[in-house]
Motif scaffolding. Structure first.
Motif, PDB file in Angstrom:
ATOM      1  N   UNK A   1      32.455  68.649  64.688  1.00 41.82           N
ATOM      2  CA  UNK A   1      31.261  69.026  64.507  1.00 41.82           C
ATOM      3  C   UNK A   1      31.264  69.586  62.929  1.00 41.82           C
ATOM      4  N   UNK A   2      32.225  69.565  62.245  1.00 42.12           N
ATOM      5  CA  UNK A   2      32.320  70.149  60.676  1.00 42.12           C
ATOM      6  C   UNK A   2      31.934  68.503  59.984  1.00 42.12           C
ATOM      7  N   UNK A   3      30.890  68.746  59.266  1.00 47.73           N
ATOM      8  CA  UNK A   3      30.505  67.714  58.356  1.00 47.73           C
ATOM      9  C   UNK A   3      31.746  67.420  57.278  1.00 47.73           C
ATOM     10  N   UNK A   4      32.362  68.188  56.810  1.00 46.26           N
ATOM     11  CA  UNK A   4      33.433  68.086  55.956  1.00 46.26           C
ATOM     12  C   UNK A   4      34.427  67.446  56.638  1.00 46.26           C
ATOM     13  N   UNK A   5      34.924  67.681  57.625  1.00 48.61           N
ATOM     14  CA  UNK A   5      36.030  67.148  58.529  1.00 48.61           C
ATOM     15  C   UNK A   5      35.687  65.688  58.898  1.00 48.61           C
ATOM     16  N   UNK A   6      34.176  65.542  59.287  1.00 54.71           N
ATOM     17  CA  UNK A   6      34.014  64.274  59.691  1.00 54.71           C
ATOM     18  C   UNK A   6      34.112  63.228  58.490  1.00 54.71           C
ATOM     19  N   UNK A   7      33.672  63.662  57.366  1.00 57.85           N
ATOM     20  CA  UNK A   7      33.509  62.930  56.121  1.00 57.85           C
ATOM     21  C   UNK A   7      34.921  62.663  55.993  1.00 57.85           C
ATOM     22  N   UNK A   8      35.996  63.554  56.084  1.00 58.45           N
ATOM     23  CA  UNK A   8      37.451  63.331  55.550  1.00 58.45           C
ATOM     24  C   UNK A   8      38.026  62.199  56.354  1.00 58.45           C
ATOM     25  N   UNK A   9      37.774  62.502  57.646  1.00 64.26           N
ATOM     26  CA  UNK A   9      38.400  61.435  58.797  1.00 64.26           C
ATOM     27  C   UNK A   9      37.788  59.958  58.521  1.00 64.26           C
TER      28      UNK A   9
ATOM     29  N   UNK B   1      36.423  58.893  55.910  1.00 63.61           N
ATOM     30  CA  UNK B   1      36.789  58.260  54.435  1.00 63.61           C
ATOM     31  C   UNK B   1      38.257  57.694  54.726  1.00 63.61           C
ATOM     32  N   UNK B   2      38.889  58.434  55.497  1.00 63.87           N
ATOM     33  CA  UNK B   2      40.547  58.112  55.493  1.00 63.87           C
ATOM     34  C   UNK B   2      40.492  56.637  56.384  1.00 63.87           C
ATOM     35  N   UNK B   3      39.755  56.650  57.611  1.00 63.01           N
ATOM     36  CA  UNK B   3      39.934  55.452  58.130  1.00 63.01           C
ATOM     37  C   UNK B   3      39.215  54.278  57.810  1.00 63.01           C
TER      38      UNK B   3
ATOM     39  N   UNK C   1      31.402  48.856  52.711  1.00 60.71           N
ATOM     40  CA  UNK C   1      31.380  47.653  53.579  1.00 60.71           C
ATOM     41  C   UNK C   1      32.153  47.895  54.845  1.00 60.71           C
ATOM     42  N   UNK C   2      32.691  49.089  55.176  1.00 60.90           N
ATOM     43  CA  UNK C   2      33.514  49.445  56.253  1.00 60.90           C
ATOM     44  C   UNK C   2      32.646  50.236  57.090  1.00 60.90           C
ATOM     45  N   UNK C   3      32.439  49.790  58.423  1.00 56.93           N
ATOM     46  CA  UNK C   3      31.601  50.597  59.296  1.00 56.93           C
ATOM     47  C   UNK C   3      32.458  50.705  60.648  1.00 56.93           C
ATOM     48  N   UNK C   4      32.647  52.153  60.742  1.00 56.27           N
ATOM     49  CA  UNK C   4      33.423  52.580  62.072  1.00 56.27           C
ATOM     50  C   UNK C   4      32.403  52.790  63.033  1.00 56.27           C
ATOM     51  N   UNK C   5      32.871  51.865  64.415  1.00 58.29           N
ATOM     52  CA  UNK C   5      32.006  52.004  65.426  1.00 58.29           C
ATOM     53  C   UNK C   5      32.449  52.767  66.534  1.00 58.29           C
TER      54      UNK C   5
END
Length: 222
Positions: A63-71, A73-75, A109-113
């Motif tokens: 739910x957290x935008x900051x956590x979502x972006x961190x995860x 970006x890491x992946x 260029x990386x898209x998480x599905x």
């Protein structure tokens, strides 16, 4: 990303590395909340899309935008490291067709599905299967307290397998390997091509073995 080990015992390459402790804590916090609730487990159930014979398989509602972006970006960074390594080896054939030999891939260029959590207990397992997309991955989040003892006991056998993940490619031939096993450890991160078949062996000790998987593909931004 530091401490990268590249496994190339057969043609497909497997990257073994680790995620930061922060990554594990964020995903486990969400996993604890969803897996601990029958209602939320049903709401975020992902098992119909997977082959696992396991306790629960759920999506990860961050739910957290900051956590979502961190995860995210890491992946994505892990997949980008993988792609650039293969590109340096002149084996990134799909990327060449998409972008040409001279184009250097970037994180956009990386898209998480898809991403999901697998919650596994004694006697459960994941049959031989493959994933979709270009990249697939597993990150280990929790290991049962008695798992190390089971690993040591099983290692005395002629073919230790309990609780391990095994990848396989091609046929058994002289002077080459057709399989490779990894021991799950909290924070361990494996990245591999989505077509690479793998199997998760059951274990016998009490407690939860939790992992996170995701799929991703390459794309050109318009």
């Amino acid at each position: 990303m530091t401490d990268q080990t590249w496994h190339e015992v057969f043609s497909p390459t497997i990257l073994e590395t680790s995620v930061p402790e922060k990554f594990v804590k964020i995903v486990n916090k969400v996993g604890d909340r969803v897996l601990g609730s029958d209602h939320q487990s049903a709401q975020w159930d992902w098992s119909d899309n997977l082959v696992g014979k396991v306790h629960k398989e759920i999506q990860i509602p961050i739910t957290s935008d900051a956590d979502k972006k961190y995860l995210s970006d890491t992946m994505k960074r892990g997949c980008l490291d993988y792609l650039n390594y293969i590109r340096d080896k002149n084996r990134a054939y799909t990327w060449y067709k998409m972008a040409g030999h001279s184009t250097v891939p970037k994180i956009e260029n990386i898209h998480l599905t898809q991403s999901w959590i697998v919650s596994q207990y004694a006697g459960e397992y994941n049959p031989w299967h493959k994933h979709s997309g270009d990249f697939s991955s597993v990150v280990y989040l929790k290991i049962p307290d008695g798992m190390e003892g089971e690993y040591r006991e099983d290692a005395e056998d002629h073919y230790p397998a309990n609780g391990l993940i095994e990848f396989m490619y091609g046929e058994a031939c002289d002077f080459r390997s057709d399989g490779l096993k990894f021991k799950p450890e909290v924070g361990k991160w494996l990245i591999f091509p989505s077509y690479l078949k793998h199997f998760v062996y059951p274990f016998h000790v009490e407690g939860e073995r939790r992992s996170m998987s995701f799929n991703a593909h390459m794309q050109m931004k318009r």
